[in-house]
Design a protein around this motif. Structure first.
Motif, PDB file in Angstrom:
ATOM      1  N   SER A   1      53.700  -9.802  34.679  1.00 57.02           N
ATOM      2  CA  SER A   1      54.976 -10.241  34.123  1.00 57.02           C
ATOM      3  C   SER A   1      56.021  -9.155  34.370  1.00 57.02           C
ATOM      4  CB  SER A   1      54.851 -10.512  32.614  1.00 57.02           C
ATOM      5  OG  SER A   1      54.734  -9.303  31.898  1.00 57.02           O
ATOM      6  N   LEU A   2      57.288  -9.539  34.324  1.00 59.47           N
ATOM      7  CA  LEU A   2      58.369  -8.575  34.511  1.00 59.47           C
ATOM      8  C   LEU A   2      58.256  -7.443  33.501  1.00 59.47           C
ATOM      9  CD1 LEU A   2      61.329 -11.091  34.969  1.00 59.47           C
ATOM     10  CD2 LEU A   2      60.047  -9.897  36.767  1.00 59.47           C
ATOM     11  N   LEU A   3      57.882  -7.765  32.271  1.00 55.72           N
ATOM     12  CA  LEU A   3      57.774  -6.759  31.215  1.00 55.72           C
ATOM     13  C   LEU A   3      56.554  -5.861  31.404  1.00 55.72           C
ATOM     14  CD1 LEU A   3      59.056  -5.721  28.593  1.00 55.72           C
ATOM     15  CD2 LEU A   3      57.601  -7.327  27.364  1.00 55.72           C
ATOM     16  N   LYS A   4      55.420  -6.444  31.755  1.00 56.73           N
ATOM     17  CA  LYS A   4      54.190  -5.660  31.904  1.00 56.73           C
ATOM     18  C   LYS A   4      54.312  -4.646  33.043  1.00 56.73           C
ATOM     19  CE  LYS A   4      49.213  -6.051  32.393  1.00 56.73           C
ATOM     20  NZ  LYS A   4      48.074  -6.961  32.417  1.00 56.73           N
ATOM     21  N   ALA A   5      54.890  -5.063  34.155  1.00 59.52           N
ATOM     22  CA  ALA A   5      55.042  -4.147  35.288  1.00 59.52           C
ATOM     23  C   ALA A   5      55.963  -2.990  34.932  1.00 59.52           C
ATOM     24  CB  ALA A   5      55.587  -4.897  36.501  1.00 59.52           C
ATOM     25  N   MET A   6      57.047  -3.283  34.217  1.00 59.55           N
ATOM     26  CA  MET A   6      57.976  -2.234  33.805  1.00 59.55           C
ATOM     27  C   MET A   6      57.275  -1.242  32.866  1.00 59.55           C
ATOM     28  SD  MET A   6      61.319  -2.402  31.420  1.00 59.55           S
ATOM     29  CE  MET A   6      60.189  -2.495  30.049  1.00 59.55           C
ATOM     30  N   ALA A   7      56.556  -1.754  31.886  1.00 55.30           N
ATOM     31  CA  ALA A   7      55.863  -0.899  30.919  1.00 55.30           C
ATOM     32  C   ALA A   7      54.777  -0.062  31.590  1.00 55.30           C
ATOM     33  CB  ALA A   7      55.265  -1.747  29.803  1.00 55.30           C
ATOM     34  N   ALA A   8      54.076  -0.633  32.570  1.00 55.68           N
ATOM     35  CA  ALA A   8      53.007   0.084  33.267  1.00 55.68           C
ATOM     36  C   ALA A   8      53.542   1.302  34.014  1.00 55.68           C
ATOM     37  CB  ALA A   8      52.281  -0.855  34.229  1.00 55.68           C
ATOM     38  N   LEU A   9      54.805   1.242  34.405  1.00 61.40           N
ATOM     39  CA  LEU A   9      55.423   2.361  35.114  1.00 61.40           C
ATOM     40  C   LEU A   9      56.106   3.342  34.165  1.00 61.40           C
ATOM     41  CD1 LEU A   9      56.954   0.370  38.082  1.00 61.40           C
ATOM     42  CD2 LEU A   9      55.004   1.932  38.156  1.00 61.40           C
ATOM     43  N   GLY A  10      56.020   3.073  32.860  1.00 64.64           N
ATOM     44  CA  GLY A  10      56.629   3.955  31.878  1.00 64.64           C
ATOM     45  C   GLY A  10      58.138   3.795  31.765  1.00 64.64           C
ATOM     46  N   ARG A  11      58.668   2.692  32.249  1.00 65.44           N
ATOM     47  CA  ARG A  11      60.113   2.439  32.183  1.00 65.44           C
ATOM     48  C   ARG A  11      60.453   1.747  30.877  1.00 65.44           C
ATOM     49  NH1 ARG A  11      61.480   2.081  37.814  1.00 65.44           N
ATOM     50  NH2 ARG A  11      60.383   3.808  38.762  1.00 65.44           N
ATOM     51  N   LYS A  12      61.741   1.790  30.493  1.00 68.07           N
ATOM     52  CA  LYS A  12      62.146   1.207  29.220  1.00 68.07           C
ATOM     53  C   LYS A  12      63.433   0.399  29.326  1.00 68.07           C
ATOM     54  CE  LYS A  12      59.782   4.725  26.709  1.00 68.07           C
ATOM     55  NZ  LYS A  12      59.717   5.736  25.747  1.00 68.07           N
ATOM     56  N   GLY A  13      63.694  -0.238  30.453  1.00 68.97           N
ATOM     57  CA  GLY A  13      64.934  -0.972  30.645  1.00 68.97           C
ATOM     58  C   GLY A  13      65.016  -2.305  29.934  1.00 68.97           C
ATOM     59  N   ILE A  14      63.884  -2.921  29.634  1.00 69.18           N
ATOM     60  CA  ILE A  14      63.860  -4.199  28.922  1.00 69.18           C
ATOM     61  C   ILE A  14      63.240  -3.940  27.549  1.00 69.18           C
ATOM     62  CG2 ILE A  14      62.990  -6.568  28.875  1.00 69.18           C
ATOM     63  CD1 ILE A  14      62.683  -6.379  31.949  1.00 69.18           C
TER      64      ILE A  14
END
Length: 126
Positions: free
Chosen positions: A41-54
């Motif tokens: 998911s868009l959210l899971k991929a972002m979180a897996a990379l340690g990002r916090k944009g969403i």
């Protein structure tokens, strides 16, 4: 057979980041970009990379905190609560990032209740 060998050369075993099937996701509010494979998911991929944009909450579609509007590209979605995304909003490109999977490169805007936390200017020392 050649195409399989080509894929293996481009994607090291066990590393989904940088895979041929990855799409680029741009968060317009912050100009941040990250890769997202179609199986995440868009959210899971972002979180897996340690990002916090969403902004994120429950990661299961129940809270609506990760509501975004897709401004470019295509996604497929799992079932989303009508409480958080109405049929009219779906038609306008609104989705829950935890329930949306990219099918092309994506550009999105954060629209949920936590949008201010993402777009707020930060002052002080860097």
């Amino acid at each position: 057979m050649q195409s399989t060998a080509f894929l293996n050369e481009l994607r090291p075993c066990g590393d989904w980041r940088g895979a041929v099937s990855d799409y680029q996701v741009e968060i317009r509010d912050t100009a941040e970009r990250y890769p997202c494979g179609g199986e995440h998911s868009l959210l899971k991929a972002m979180a897996a990379l340690g990002r916090k944009g969403i902004p994120s909450g429950c990661h299961g579609g129940g809270c609506g905190v990760c509501k975004v509007r897709i401004t470019e590209g295509e996604v497929s979605t799992l079932v989303m609560s009508c409480t958080h995304v109405t049929e009219e909003e779906k038609a306008q490109g609104y989705v829950l990032a935890c329930r949306a999977f990219p099918r092309s490169d994506i550009a999105l805007e954060v629209v949920g209740g936590m949008r201010k936390c993402i777009t707020r200017r930060r002052y002080g020392f860097v």
